[in-house]
Design an enzyme around this catalytic site. Structure first.
Site, short mmCIF file in Angstrom:
data_model
loop_
_atom_site.label_atom_id
_atom_site.label_comp_id
_atom_site.label_asym_id
_atom_site.label_seq_id
_atom_site.Cartn_x
_atom_site.Cartn_y
_atom_site.Cartn_z
N HIS A 285 -30.42 -100.17 16.91
CA HIS A 285 -30.89 -98.83 17.29
C HIS A 285 -30.22 -97.77 16.41
O HIS A 285 -29.27 -98.06 15.69
CB HIS A 285 -30.62 -98.56 18.77
CG HIS A 285 -29.16 -98.53 19.15
ND1 HIS A 285 -28.56 -99.53 19.86
CD2 HIS A 285 -28.18 -97.63 18.90
CE1 HIS A 285 -27.28 -99.24 20.05
NE2 HIS A 285 -27.03 -98.09 19.46
N ARG B 100 -27.27 -87.66 19.28
CA ARG B 100 -26.80 -86.85 20.40
C ARG B 100 -27.84 -85.76 20.68
O ARG B 100 -28.33 -85.13 19.73
CB ARG B 100 -25.44 -86.22 20.08
CG ARG B 100 -24.32 -87.26 19.97
CD ARG B 100 -22.98 -86.59 19.66
NE ARG B 100 -21.96 -87.60 19.38
CZ ARG B 100 -21.76 -88.17 18.20
NH1 ARG B 100 -22.50 -87.82 17.16
NH2 ARG B 100 -20.82 -89.09 18.04
N GLU C 105 -31.27 -94.54 20.61
CA GLU C 105 -30.35 -94.22 21.71
C GLU C 105 -30.17 -92.72 21.73
O GLU C 105 -29.75 -92.13 20.73
CB GLU C 105 -29.00 -94.91 21.48
CG GLU C 105 -27.97 -94.56 22.56
CD GLU C 105 -26.58 -95.13 22.27
OE1 GLU C 105 -26.39 -95.76 21.21
OE2 GLU C 105 -25.68 -94.95 23.11
N GLU D 179 -40.13 -88.43 10.71
CA GLU D 179 -41.18 -88.66 9.73
C GLU D 179 -42.28 -89.51 10.36
O GLU D 179 -41.99 -90.49 11.06
CB GLU D 179 -40.60 -89.40 8.51
CG GLU D 179 -41.60 -89.64 7.39
CD GLU D 179 -40.97 -90.35 6.19
OE1 GLU D 179 -39.90 -90.96 6.36
OE2 GLU D 179 -41.56 -90.28 5.09
N HIS E 10 -33.57 -88.74 8.85
CA HIS E 10 -34.63 -88.81 9.86
C HIS E 10 -34.81 -90.24 10.32
O HIS E 10 -34.32 -91.17 9.70
CB HIS E 10 -35.95 -88.29 9.26
CG HIS E 10 -36.38 -89.02 8.03
ND1 HIS E 10 -36.23 -88.51 6.75
CD2 HIS E 10 -36.95 -90.24 7.84
CE1 HIS E 10 -36.68 -89.37 5.87
NE2 HIS E 10 -37.13 -90.44 6.49
#
Lengths: 157, 157
Positions: free
Chosen positions: A27, A31, A78, A145, A97
């Protein structure tokens, strides 16, 4: 010992599996300021699902795992909130990104725009006759993207 | 029209596929200072492979795709260098990390440490009897999480 050890594995904690043979990407963590705003974008807008939410005392953080696949399929995001964070997440020049494959980039973008999402690059091929690519911003200002992954939806197709 | 369109697809440009039915996460992009240093970490250290390198005139950038899977398998990392970048990538408080599943977290970490990689969290379970987790820094200072994904390598296993 394998059987005994496996018998002790709690699948809710070993969410990424406990029998992998090879390394893999699990993953990408970002934040975020407001889980609800993020879920509107990633779930309602992009069509991801929410898998689990954890409260991690030892890190003083809450996190949610979201994605198009399950844990075994990988490619999750996450979303994390640190309990002691001061102010909203800030951005350096380094992180770029996450890229999402969009079979119907036109429809996906139209849906996001109707929700008020900021589009920073409208769909265009970046190299020759390649897939069209668009960029949008998530609620925390992270670039996302969108890459066209179905050619019969392409211009002229 | 599908056949005619597909016949026109250049697989080297439509690297993420041109027949997808559903959205999926394709990659995570990180701007880096020095491709060679990144490849030592991600390829020599973590065991990823390099798939392609592109020079994207329209974005004035070079990018390399690396990962454990191929494009179809997803979960890749895009390393990017912008030709007009001023100085090395900087970090905000927002972006967190990519997480890598490590069947043998002890061995992987030992190899990285022997290469001089900085370890910021030594392996420990973050929640109860879950998998052990470690954090290291890549050459640009991005956090990389290693999560144990094989229980018979675990402490006491």
């Amino acid at each position: 010992m394998t059987d005994a050890t496996t018998a002790n594995v709690d699948p809710h904690l070993w969410i990424w599996g406990w029998k992998d043979e090879k390394p893999r990407l699990l993953h990408t963590m970002l934040r975020v300021k407001d889980f609800d705003a993020s879920l509107r974008f990633y779930v309602d807008g992009l069509g991801m699902r929410v898998f689990d939410r954890y409260e991690i005392e030892s890190r003083r953080a809450s996190c949610m795992f979201i994605g198009f696949n399950d844990y075994a399929g990988g490619g999750l995001i996450e979303l994390a909130q640190y309990w002691d964070a001061e102010g909203p997440p800030t951005h350096g020049s380094g992180y770029g990104h996450v890229a999402i494959g969009a079979p119907d980039i036109t429809g996906m973008l139209a849906k996001l725009e109707a929700m008020g999402v900021e589009v920073t690059l409208r769909p265009r091929a970046l190299i020759g006759a390649g897939p069209r690519v668009a960029f949008v911003k998530d609620p925390d200002g992270y670039a996302v993207e969108l890459i066209e992954t179905r050619s019969d939806q392409a211009v002229g197709g």
